[in-house]
Write a protein that holds these residues in place. Structure first.
Motif, PDB file in Angstrom:
ATOM      1  N   PHE A 192      47.847  35.660  43.201  1.00  0.00           N
ATOM      2  CA  PHE A 192      47.413  35.957  41.828  1.00  0.00           C
ATOM      3  C   PHE A 192      45.974  35.487  41.615  1.00  0.00           C
ATOM      4  O   PHE A 192      45.124  36.227  41.116  1.00  0.00           O
ATOM      5  CB  PHE A 192      48.346  35.257  40.837  1.00  0.00           C
ATOM      6  N   TYR A 193      45.701  34.232  42.008  1.00  0.00           N
ATOM      7  CA  TYR A 193      44.356  33.693  41.799  1.00  0.00           C
ATOM      8  C   TYR A 193      43.340  34.378  42.712  1.00  0.00           C
ATOM      9  O   TYR A 193      42.188  34.592  42.326  1.00  0.00           O
ATOM     10  CB  TYR A 193      44.358  32.180  42.029  1.00  0.00           C
ATOM     11  N   GLN A 194      43.767  34.719  43.908  1.00  0.00           N
ATOM     12  CA  GLN A 194      42.837  35.409  44.808  1.00  0.00           C
ATOM     13  C   GLN A 194      42.436  36.763  44.241  1.00  0.00           C
ATOM     14  O   GLN A 194      41.266  37.142  44.275  1.00  0.00           O
ATOM     15  CB  GLN A 194      43.473  35.582  46.183  1.00  0.00           C
ATOM     16  N   ALA A 195      43.421  37.494  43.689  1.00  0.00           N
ATOM     17  CA  ALA A 195      43.110  38.793  43.087  1.00  0.00           C
ATOM     18  C   ALA A 195      42.185  38.626  41.881  1.00  0.00           C
ATOM     19  O   ALA A 195      41.279  39.440  41.652  1.00  0.00           O
ATOM     20  CB  ALA A 195      44.404  39.492  42.678  1.00  0.00           C
ATOM     21  N   MET A 196      42.411  37.556  41.102  1.00  0.00           N
ATOM     22  CA  MET A 196      41.553  37.296  39.945  1.00  0.00           C
ATOM     23  C   MET A 196      40.107  37.083  40.373  1.00  0.00           C
ATOM     24  O   MET A 196      39.177  37.705  39.835  1.00  0.00           O
ATOM     25  CB  MET A 196      42.057  36.046  39.201  1.00  0.00           C
ATOM     26  N   TRP A 197      39.900  36.236  41.377  1.00  0.00           N
ATOM     27  CA  TRP A 197      38.532  35.923  41.787  1.00  0.00           C
ATOM     28  C   TRP A 197      37.876  37.087  42.523  1.00  0.00           C
ATOM     29  O   TRP A 197      36.653  37.257  42.454  1.00  0.00           O
ATOM     30  CB  TRP A 197      38.516  34.656  42.650  1.00  0.00           C
ATOM     31  N   GLU A 198      38.677  37.895  43.181  1.00  0.00           N
ATOM     32  CA  GLU A 198      38.107  39.103  43.790  1.00  0.00           C
ATOM     33  C   GLU A 198      37.611  40.065  42.720  1.00  0.00           C
ATOM     34  O   GLU A 198      36.561  40.697  42.874  1.00  0.00           O
ATOM     35  CB  GLU A 198      39.156  39.780  44.674  1.00  0.00           C
ATOM     36  N   ALA A 199      38.354  40.176  41.609  1.00  0.00           N
ATOM     37  CA  ALA A 199      37.921  41.036  40.513  1.00  0.00           C
ATOM     38  C   ALA A 199      36.634  40.509  39.887  1.00  0.00           C
ATOM     39  O   ALA A 199      35.723  41.274  39.554  1.00  0.00           O
ATOM     40  CB  ALA A 199      39.026  41.134  39.464  1.00  0.00           C
ATOM     41  N   ILE A 200      36.542  39.201  39.732  1.00  0.00           N
ATOM     42  CA  ILE A 200      35.327  38.608  39.157  1.00  0.00           C
ATOM     43  C   ILE A 200      34.133  38.842  40.075  1.00  0.00           C
ATOM     44  O   ILE A 200      33.038  39.178  39.626  1.00  0.00           O
ATOM     45  CB  ILE A 200      35.538  37.102  38.901  1.00  0.00           C
ATOM     46  N   ALA A 201      34.368  38.678  41.387  1.00  0.00           N
ATOM     47  CA  ALA A 201      33.279  38.895  42.350  1.00  0.00           C
ATOM     48  C   ALA A 201      32.820  40.350  42.353  1.00  0.00           C
ATOM     49  O   ALA A 201      31.629  40.636  42.488  1.00  0.00           O
ATOM     50  CB  ALA A 201      33.734  38.478  43.749  1.00  0.00           C
ATOM     51  N   GLN A 202      33.775  41.261  42.192  1.00  0.00           N
ATOM     52  CA  GLN A 202      33.432  42.688  42.258  1.00  0.00           C
ATOM     53  C   GLN A 202      32.895  43.228  40.939  1.00  0.00           C
ATOM     54  O   GLN A 202      31.904  43.955  40.913  1.00  0.00           O
ATOM     55  CB  GLN A 202      34.676  43.484  42.671  1.00  0.00           C
ATOM     56  N   ASP A 203      33.556  42.859  39.820  1.00  0.00           N
ATOM     57  CA  ASP A 203      33.210  43.446  38.523  1.00  0.00           C
ATOM     58  C   ASP A 203      32.412  42.515  37.625  1.00  0.00           C
ATOM     59  O   ASP A 203      31.912  42.937  36.577  1.00  0.00           O
ATOM     60  CB  ASP A 203      34.490  43.870  37.783  1.00  0.00           C
ATOM     61  N   GLY A 204      32.367  41.248  37.981  1.00  0.00           N
ATOM     62  CA  GLY A 204      31.648  40.291  37.141  1.00  0.00           C
ATOM     63  C   GLY A 204      32.508  39.694  36.047  1.00  0.00           C
ATOM     64  O   GLY A 204      32.047  38.815  35.309  1.00  0.00           O
ATOM     65  N   SER A 205      33.779  40.126  35.927  1.00  0.00           N
ATOM     66  CA  SER A 205      34.635  39.590  34.872  1.00  0.00           C
ATOM     67  C   SER A 205      36.097  39.850  35.208  1.00  0.00           C
ATOM     68  O   SER A 205      36.422  40.662  36.074  1.00  0.00           O
ATOM     69  CB  SER A 205      34.297  40.223  33.520  1.00  0.00           C
ATOM     70  N   TRP A 206      36.985  39.140  34.487  1.00  0.00           N
ATOM     71  CA  TRP A 206      38.431  39.346  34.594  1.00  0.00           C
ATOM     72  C   TRP A 206      39.044  39.026  33.249  1.00  0.00           C
ATOM     73  O   TRP A 206      38.586  38.119  32.535  1.00  0.00           O
ATOM     74  CB  TRP A 206      39.027  38.446  35.666  1.00  0.00           C
ATOM     75  N   GLU A 207      40.093  39.754  32.907  1.00  0.00           N
ATOM     76  CA  GLU A 207      40.775  39.533  31.637  1.00  0.00           C
ATOM     77  C   GLU A 207      42.257  39.775  31.828  1.00  0.00           C
ATOM     78  O   GLU A 207      42.663  40.735  32.483  1.00  0.00           O
ATOM     79  CB  GLU A 207      40.217  40.476  30.564  1.00  0.00           C
ATOM     80  N   GLY A 208      43.086  38.894  31.278  1.00  0.00           N
ATOM     81  CA  GLY A 208      44.520  39.083  31.401  1.00  0.00           C
ATOM     82  C   GLY A 208      45.274  37.902  30.843  1.00  0.00           C
ATOM     83  O   GLY A 208      44.696  36.973  30.259  1.00  0.00           O
ATOM     84  N   GLU A 209      46.596  37.942  31.042  1.00  0.00           N
ATOM     85  CA  GLU A 209      47.463  36.869  30.574  1.00  0.00           C
ATOM     86  C   GLU A 209      47.751  35.906  31.720  1.00  0.00           C
ATOM     87  O   GLU A 209      47.885  36.313  32.872  1.00  0.00           O
ATOM     88  CB  GLU A 209      48.773  37.434  30.022  1.00  0.00           C
ATOM     89  N   ILE A 210      47.876  34.641  31.366  1.00  0.00           N
ATOM     90  CA  ILE A 210      48.090  33.612  32.373  1.00  0.00           C
ATOM     91  C   ILE A 210      48.892  32.484  31.750  1.00  0.00           C
ATOM     92  O   ILE A 210      48.814  32.237  30.542  1.00  0.00           O
ATOM     93  CB  ILE A 210      46.730  33.097  32.915  1.00  0.00           C
ATOM     94  N   TRP A 211      49.697  31.827  32.587  1.00  0.00           N
ATOM     95  CA  TRP A 211      50.428  30.641  32.128  1.00  0.00           C
ATOM     96  C   TRP A 211      49.631  29.397  32.515  1.00  0.00           C
ATOM     97  O   TRP A 211      49.283  29.219  33.670  1.00  0.00           O
ATOM     98  CB  TRP A 211      51.817  30.587  32.769  1.00  0.00           C
TER      99      TRP A 211
END
Length: 697
Positions: A192-211
């Motif tokens: 989950f965290y790896q996908a989040m940081w890959e999105a930030i690296a690629q798109d410059g941002s990430w948005e979603g729900e998290i616990w």
């Protein structure tokens, strides 16, 4: 030599990124480095040539970048260093050109080589200034109703607002200097965290729900937005996160989702959720080059139990099966109930190697089989139930659709039923055969260790004149029928399943016993015997004691024993490795660095290791005749060994051309088929009796 030292010093200066000048006692520039010559930004004025011969103190007075006050400070500070009144001077200044503005940090330190003068260095600190400016801009948006957090490029928290404190319970003083991991709830896996940081690296941002977890330990849902902040040069300098507590709305949404995605009897994910999750894992498996697996589980004779004892008892069995399956899984894996007595286990982020991934899936399958074979207490009924299981692997988008993966696992499950039930089968028969062969090899290896079905073969190591100076002891697994199992087949397996430790201990014992026999004969007393030591074996806490006690037990000269280590041993726990090697070296044992040039040895550590020898890898020797680049590499290794005071030996020498080139390049010790294949001890001793392994011709 002075010319060589001067060239070496200049090369070192040119390799440094800072702009550096060497001044004499009068402040004249004597030497500058490449960064100085090519910059044109120092003190705000372009250089004249390479500035050698220019008076640096005069340059400070005329530099528009420093201003009058800065110029005076710089001149006074550097003069104090040159005159011995100060041991250090530093200052920061801005430098403007029509194109841009940059900031520098200047230092001046006296030379420490007996020659009066100073070293002046200018370090570009523009990025730091711009990052600080970016933080000031970000801070203006802080006082909002949403929680906000700013970190540096490494993820260290720099600032939080009041809303952050209200939501998380952590004050600014508690959060600053920590990382966002302090909020981790443990509900999300690494993927989950790896996908989040890959999105930030690629798109410059990430948005979603998290616990996340509050300071008081309460786990809560939040809506999180993360944006990467870059400076004007495109360099990442900060992350800004905005978070909103969505506890109330999440509770309502979760109830709706539970009805849609979970099985009401077992509370496990249902088919719909499984297929959604499988679609995500298929995409992740393709992106990360890792295998995944799907295991289809069907309970044997469930219908009979349901019909004879009733549906209530059947439901109890399904609930207990679901609970046992969950207890078998790794963190991040998924178990779902498709309906009836059918369950599916989804495994992700397994090995990159097909055989290893299959072995991992099989290991979990055996664990599930053992667990589901345990008796069940279903109300007043004491029952047993067995499963039939089918597994399939997926990798790099093959198969590409969730339905295909599920169908393959279903087919494999029916193969298990046809084979007699209470078993697991793989969809790919070739893979099943490979796993079976691996299991047999491991079983045979364990038996070989118990029965000591090993022998040492000896490959001659020769000197310049072709005379044998020693040998490398190479293990051979001799089966009862006289056939040999290649070390290339069983050594990697032994390392993987932990059997390398008893094998390594046997090799050490057998080698010392052979040295004892040799040292009683003047013709063989001077031979050195090399043995290979694995990383796992060397890193045992009692390895030094093992070697010392074995050497003493056989009363051998420890200087006749040489341990060959690979570069991989040096990659971790370097200080402990050096310490262990030094203990053994103090005892007299020699060390050779095997396969040198194929790994990632740090030269900084290499010079500290108590080595006796570097061993040129056979891959460099193989193409030596037709590869100029290979000759350069070999020549460099030989020169490096000489500079470190080490002996050097080449392995894999198979023909006279290779031998002649190595001789020409300065390598005078060899090992390879040109001189001798690995031989049983009797044949090796016959070779010794001839005096030479081969003509060095």
């Amino acid at each position: 030599m002075p010319g060589v030292c001067h060239s070496f010093a200049c090369a070192i200066l040119d390799a440094l990124p800072d702009q550096i000048a060497i001044l004499d006692a009068a402040g004249m520039i004597v030497v500058v480095n490449e960064a100085w010559r090519t910059s044109g930004q120092t003190l705000g004025a372009p250089p004249s040539g390479d500035d050698v011969g220019r008076n640096y103190l005069a340059a400070c007075r005329n530099a528009r970048g420093l201003g009058s006050e800065g110029a005076a400070d710089a001149g006074a500070g550097i003069s104090a260093v040159l005159e011995g009144r100060s041991s250090y001077f530093q200052m920061e200044y801005a430098c403007s050109t029509p194109a841009q503005k940059r900031w520098f940090h200047m230092t001046a330190t006296p030379l420490a080589c007996g020659w009066q003068g100073a070293v002046v260095a200018h370090t570009d600190i523009t990025e730091r200034h711009l990052a600080e400016a970016s933080l000031r801009v970000a801070a203006t948006a802080f006082e909002s109703s949403e929680g906000m957090m700013v970190t540096d490029a490494r993820g260290v928290i720099l600032k939080v607002n009041q809303a952050f404190t209200r939501i998380t319970g952590y004050g600014a003083d508690e959060a600053t200097g920590q990382t966002p991991r302090m909020l981790n709830s443990g509900r999300h896996d690494a993927a989950f965290y790896q996908a989040m940081w890959e999105a930030i690296a690629q798109d410059g941002s990430w948005e979603g729900e998290i616990w996340n977890r509050r300071k008081n330990g309460e786990v809560y849902p939040e809506h999180l937005s993360i944006a990467a902040v870059r400076d004007e040069f495109g360099e990442l300098c900060n992350y800004v996160a905005t978070l909103t507590d969505i506890t109330v709305s999440k509770a309502a949404n979760d109830e709706i989702r539970s009805l849609a995605f979970y099985d009401p009897l077992t509370r496990l994910p249902n088919r719909r959720m499984l297929m959604e999750r499988l679609r995500q894992v298929l995409a992740a498996s393709s992106a990360h080059d890792r295998y995944g697996a799907l295991v289809f589980i069907d309970l044997d004779n469930f219908k009979t139990l349901n019909d004879t004892l009733g549906h209530n008892v059947g439901d109890l069995l399904l609930q207990q099966v679901g609970a046992r399956l969950q207890g078998c899984l790794r963190h991040g894996d998924t178990v779902a109930r498709l309906g009836g007595d059918e369950f599916v286990v989804l495994l992700e982020r397994m090995s990159c190697d097909a055989l290893e991934a299959a072995a991992q899936a099989e290991a979990l399958g055996l664990k599930i089989l053992a667990e589901l074979n345990q008796p069940y207490q279903l109300g007043i009924h004491h029952c047993r139930s067995t499963p039939s299981m089918g597994a399939t692997l997926f990798h790099n988008g093959v198969p590409s659709q969730p339905d295909e993966v599920l169908a393959q696992a279903d087919i494999a499950m029916y193969q298990a039923k046809q084979a007699g039930r209470n078993a697991m089968r793989f969809f790919d028969q070739q893979m099943q055969d490979s796993i079976t062969a691996r299991e047999r090899l491991e079983e045979g290896l364990r038996k070989a260790i118990e029965l000591r079905q090993f022998d040492l073969y000896y490959q001659a190591q020769v000197g310049h004149d072709g005379r044998i100076t020693g040998a490398e002891a190479l293990i051979r697994w001799i089966q009862p029928d006289g056939s040999c199992v290649s070390p290339a087949d069983f050594i990697p397996l032994a390392e993987e399943c932990g059997l390398i430790l008893p094998i390594g201990a046997w090799v050490l014992e057998a080698a010392c016993a052979q040295l004892q026999r040799w040292q009683s004969d003047p013709a063989t007393a001077s031979l050195l015997l090399a043995i290979n030591v694995s990383a796992a074996q060397f890193r045992q806490s009692n390895f030094f004691t093992q070697v010392r006690d074995t050497v003493r037990r056989y009363a051998i000269d420890p200087s006749r024993l040489k341990l060959e280590l690979t570069e991989g041993i040096l990659l971790e726990h370097t200080e402990e490795t050096i310490s262990s090697m030094q203990q053994l070296r103090d005892m007299g044992v020699h060390f050779s660095l095997d396969d040198f040039g194929t790994g990632y040895s740090s030269l900084q550590y290499l010079r500290r290791l108590p080595l006796s020898q570097l061993k040129i890898d056979r891959s460099f020797v193989h193409d030596l005749a037709g590869d100029n680049c290979g000759q350069v590499i070999v020549s460099t290794i030989i020169a490096m060994a000489r500079s470190l005071g080490l002996d050097v030996i080449a392995e894999g020498v198979e023909n006279p051309v290779q031998h002649a080139l190595l001789e020409q390049l300065g390598c005078h010790r060899y090992q390879g088929f040109l001189f001798s294949r690995p031989l049983p001890v009797a044949q090796f001793e016959d070779l010794l009796a001839d005096g030479t392994a081969a003509s060095p011709g």
